[in-house]
Design a protein around this motif. Sequence first.
Motif, PDB file in Angstrom:
ATOM      1  N   PRO A 166       0.806  -1.226   0.000  1.00 42.05           N
ATOM      2  CA  PRO A 166       0.000   0.000   0.000  1.00 42.05           C
ATOM      3  C   PRO A 166       0.837   1.273   0.000  1.00 42.05           C
ATOM      4  CG  PRO A 166       0.151  -0.839   2.231  1.00 42.05           C
ATOM      5  CD  PRO A 166       0.913  -1.814   1.359  1.00 42.05           C
ATOM      6  N   THR A 327      -7.203  -0.633  -0.982  1.00 38.02           N
ATOM      7  CA  THR A 327      -5.981  -0.386  -0.203  1.00 38.02           C
ATOM      8  C   THR A 327      -4.746  -0.939  -0.900  1.00 38.02           C
ATOM      9  OG1 THR A 327      -6.213  -2.470   1.034  1.00 38.02           O
ATOM     10  CG2 THR A 327      -7.265  -0.494   1.955  1.00 38.02           C
ATOM     11  N   LEU A 351     -12.169   3.252   3.848  1.00 36.20           N
ATOM     12  CA  LEU A 351     -10.870   3.328   3.173  1.00 36.20           C
ATOM     13  C   LEU A 351      -9.806   3.892   4.103  1.00 36.20           C
ATOM     14  CD1 LEU A 351      -9.049   3.147   0.671  1.00 36.20           C
ATOM     15  CD2 LEU A 351      -9.910   5.404  -0.015  1.00 36.20           C
ATOM     16  N   LYS A 355      -6.796   1.441   5.027  1.00 29.04           N
ATOM     17  CA  LYS A 355      -5.512   1.862   4.451  1.00 29.04           C
ATOM     18  C   LYS A 355      -4.488   2.075   5.558  1.00 29.04           C
ATOM     19  CE  LYS A 355      -3.017   3.335   0.866  1.00 29.04           C
ATOM     20  NZ  LYS A 355      -2.773   2.579  -0.370  1.00 29.04           N
ATOM     21  N   SER A 358      -3.330  -1.428   6.881  1.00 30.48           N
ATOM     22  CA  SER A 358      -2.471  -2.100   5.904  1.00 30.48           C
ATOM     23  C   SER A 358      -1.108  -1.427   5.812  1.00 30.48           C
ATOM     24  CB  SER A 358      -3.159  -2.103   4.538  1.00 30.48           C
ATOM     25  OG  SER A 358      -2.334  -2.678   3.551  1.00 30.48           O
TER      26      SER A 358
END
Length: 638
Positions: A166, A327, A351, A355, A358
Amino acid sequence: MTSPTDDSRNHADVRVQGSTDALPLSPALGVTLDAAKMPRRSTLVDRRVLHITAVSVVLGIGAAVIAKILTMLIGLITNLAFYGQASTAFSSPADAVPHLGWWVVPIPVVGGVIVGFMARWGSRAIRGHGIPEAMEQVLLNESKIPPRITFLKPISSAIAIGTGGPFGAEGPIIATGGALGSFVGQVMKVTGSERKVLLAAGAAAGMSAIFSAPIAAVVLAVELLLFELRPRSLIPVALACVAATGTRYVLMGTEPVFAMPVLASPGGWALATYVLIGAVVGLISVWTTKIVYAIEDWFEELPIHWMWWPAIGGLVVGVVGYFAPLTLGVGYSNIENILNGRLTLTGLAFLCVMKFVSWSVSLGSGTSGGTLAPLFTIGGALGAVAGIGVAAVAPHFGMDPRIAALVGMAAIFAGASRALLTAVVFAFETTAQPAGLLPLLGGCTAAYLISALMMRNTIMTEKIARRGVRVPAEYAADYLDQVVVGDACARDVVTLQIAQTLAEVRRWLGEGSPDAQHQGFPVVDEQGRVHGVLTRRSLLDPQWHYTLTLGELVTRPPIAVNEGHSLREAADHMVAEGVGRLVVVSKDDPRKLVGILTRGDILAAHGRRLREARHSARHLRFRDGLRPRPEEAVASRH
């Protein structure tokens, strides 16, 4: 000025630079100040800067080409890993999740294993997002980055990102450009300062090539890599960024990276809300930094070799990517969608959280990636959520969620890295929205304020600070460069006459006068022109016959400084010549002695600056009805 034959003698601590100890005796009456060693006048730029600038321009073009190759390599690995096809065209891993299903999970794990192997048997320096490592080399190692990083960093990053990591491509290309500049500086015959400029030029050019943001890249170099703002460093870096951006225009086009429709200028209530959103995002940026390094500390406690950590991070990336496909990968399209209001409130919140999970775990695992794009995604989503909420509760404020997203995007970077001006200019350059400048300035400054109040180190400096590296956090004009020698030197100096004999001087030294206790004395003629400096040890050396004159003992010119020079030039001259005292001569008559400058005089000038600062702080505290701090009370008694 006085001599040993004067009735009144002043006390001055004069040490010699140019001793005649262990020198062969030779008549030296002709030694005058015309041959004195004077400091070179500092200039803003010189021909050497032209040479470094030319190399930097070539570096800028090279960094843009590398940026293009890196994006193609990321595209190739992404297509191979998620679509099973050989193509360098950009494609999002998110589109592959529906047909891959749970098979999407092991792909980032495989990428993590490969990166771990490259770090173990290639170079550990490829781990992380690269900027802290570049800062460390600038501060401790004369900007010398191992040459293998030039190709290991982009390859490892392309593998990490292409298998779903990511991260954005900007961190790796900044690190690669910096490594390329450092490598060129190691091949060429340059100074450590010039190598630093080449490193910064390569890094800034890489950012320019990825984001088409040359001004922000220059400011980033100043705030995070150069630790200075001087023409001799600014000019090469700026022209390198221009060259990189021009090359990008040829290779990738001229459109803004995050295109947005034209925005309307905000009203007063909206502007105040944007500033408040910036402050809230700044608070979140502090906790974001703390959590990232807490996760990194957690990995340090694992009972397995660090080579396997990126695989663990890849497992988290894969699981999160299965539930939140957006992501995966660089996510530049996510940022554009957030800035253009294409995501719902629920989608933005989901999100943002996923995100962060991750990215933070993956980065903490030590894989090869960056911080800018993930932070922009998280901050942009936070700002958009806040903007939508305020617009729903108070529609009369005239809030635009798109501007709120833009402020959030920049504010989280300003708070996490404390690169305030970089954040503001970057958000403007990548969107070309002048109406967002004022909200950006207010929101990013608020985030910067919160971060500075709550956090000593930043996401860029925490790692190297833990290793004992002290990173400059403030840049100020050199105080020594603002004070002239004439205002700091001692003007009452005990001198000796060139025509005096050793017998006279030794008799005077034996009288025990306070003026005779110094360790050295300038030797002048009848007109007050200095010819040299003699040490007390030399004057008492029995190898010299008592009938000799002082003019015959002076065998080398004095190390001198003009009263119009700055203390910075004088201090540098002392270091270069290995002395602690300088003869000071008149700016109108460079042969006339006017005083002596010692290291103590330079420290005294700093003392005046510190006393003025303490006095101002003490005055403000008294004015506000507060008691002085203990150290201020002590300073006031001295």
